[in-house]
Design an enzyme around this catalytic site. Structure first.
Site, short mmCIF file in Angstrom:
data_model
loop_
_atom_site.label_atom_id
_atom_site.label_comp_id
_atom_site.label_asym_id
_atom_site.label_seq_id
_atom_site.Cartn_x
_atom_site.Cartn_y
_atom_site.Cartn_z
N CYS A 250 0.43 -1.01 0.07
CA CYS A 250 0.23 -0.33 0.04
C CYS A 250 0.90 0.93 0.29
O CYS A 250 1.72 1.49 0.68
CB CYS A 250 -1.03 0.23 1.30
SG CYS A 250 -1.42 1.80 1.40
N TYR B 197 -5.29 6.44 -9.63
CA TYR B 197 -6.61 5.72 -9.24
C TYR B 197 -8.20 6.08 -9.33
O TYR B 197 -8.63 5.30 -10.03
CB TYR B 197 -7.19 5.62 -7.44
CG TYR B 197 -5.58 4.96 -6.87
CD1 TYR B 197 -6.16 3.74 -7.03
CD2 TYR B 197 -4.83 5.60 -5.86
CE1 TYR B 197 -5.31 2.92 -5.58
CE2 TYR B 197 -3.63 5.25 -5.37
CZ TYR B 197 -4.25 3.90 -5.05
OH TYR B 197 -3.59 2.79 -4.60
#
Length: 338
Positions: free
Chosen positions: A48, A179
């Site tokens: 992450c 994203y």
């Protein structure tokens, strides 16, 4: 890290859920959680980018003895991140398999996505905060009594306004921008996101062409926040998220800048390319339904000379580089560049 597409968005634009648990751990304990060595556990996943920031800052500041760390595996389901890397799949300090258990301890039947990084209060087993942006700032400003000798100033007071301004644009346009491309629900939303992302990357290239770091002449919080996205750009975002105008390795200034940081203690030695690829390509079944993880790209070029020393600057300012990575916290050699 959580991914929430807004179904009400008629143009298919991706909107991130940013409603975090914002309790802070502070020197004066004003939120009920005082800085105290050994009391808290930082839970992360190397895959992450938001969690990777906290791993880097904790290492640069030398907070290993003050704040323990727990590593989740690279994949998760809709319920939770899990401690797949530990014996019996349980965190050895918290004794839990699902990170959700710590969230539910704080907020019963926690209704939102379980994200990393998260800081857990070890005595109660409750999550204190998952506000990733504030966590690293508080490491720099609230935990100063436990910084190592020679710890760098990642958020120096005279530069905070500029760091905040640059970091905000990096977040909206780059960290979240990739994203926005990858989870776009329409061609129109994707093309808009794509243009925004590369406009910002061009701006960063111009900014960094004649200065080694983003703000001032040392590494700051802003550099940490940009690095974790750049490190994932070619292995994941370029193909998986369709951010394919250029690879990072085809953007000369940003590529040299990223290699400069990667070769600096605290950055490359916290980057696990294998887990990064496993996470994105296995978890995002809507984007990659086959679950095939790409074999490339070749990562050995991360260690090639970058030439950024010619721009001057001092990576750690008046401080020093951190020492070797602690046993048990090292990225496996086969998971890194080289």
């Amino acid at each position: 890290m959580s991914y929430v597409a807004d179904p009400s968005a008629s143009d298919g634009e991706f909107n991130r859920d940013t409603d975090y648990i914002t309790t802070r751990i502070t020197a004066d304990g004003r939120d009920g959680y005082a800085v105290e060595p050994g009391r808290y556990r930082l839970v992360v996943a190397r895959a992450c980018p938001w969690a990777n920031r906290t791993i880097i800052v904790r290492r640069l500041l030398g907070l290993e003895d003050a704040i323990s760390i727990g590593f989740c595996g690279p994949t998760h389901d809709e319920r939770s991140w899990t401690f797949d890397l530990d014996p019996d799949g349980r965190d050895p300090v918290l004794g839990i398999h699902f990170l959700r258990d710590a969230y539910n301890k704080r907020i019963p039947d926690y209704p939102k996505g379980v994200t990393v990084p998260a800081i857990v209060d070890i005595p109660t087993g409750e999550v204190v905060t998952n506000d990733f942006a504030q966590i690293t700032l508080d490491f720099s400003t609230e935990w100063t009594a436990y910084h190592r000798d020679g710890a760098p100033q990642l958020y120096p007071d005279p530069l905070r306004d500029e760091i905040d301004e640059v970091a905000q644009r990096i977040y909206t346009e780059v960290n979240n921008g990739v994203y926005r491309c990858g989870f776009a629900g329409s061609q129109q939303a994707y093309e808009k996101a794509y243009d925004r992302l590369f406009t910002a990357l061009d701006w960063l290239s111009e900014r960094l062409e004649n200065q080694r770091y983003l703000v001032g002449d040392t590494i700051t919080e802003a550099d940490v926040r940009l690095f974790t996205t750049l490190a994932r750009f070619d292995p994941v975002y370029h193909g998986h998220f369709k951010t394919n105008r250029s690879k990072l390795s085809e953007m000369p200034v940003l590529w040299a800048y990223a290699r400069d940081l990667f070769q600096t203690p605290g950055f490359g030695d916290t980057t696990d390319f294998v887990q990064i690829k496993q996470h994105y390509y296995l978890v995002h079944t809507d984007i990659n339904p086959t679950g095939v993880v790409p074999k490339g790209p070749d990562l050995s070029n991360w260690l090639s000379p970058h030439g950024r020393e010619a721009l001057g600057g001092r990576p750690f300012g008046d401080g020093t580089a951190p020492g070797p990575t602690r046993e048990g916290e090292r990225v496996p050699e086969a998971h890194s560049a080289g």
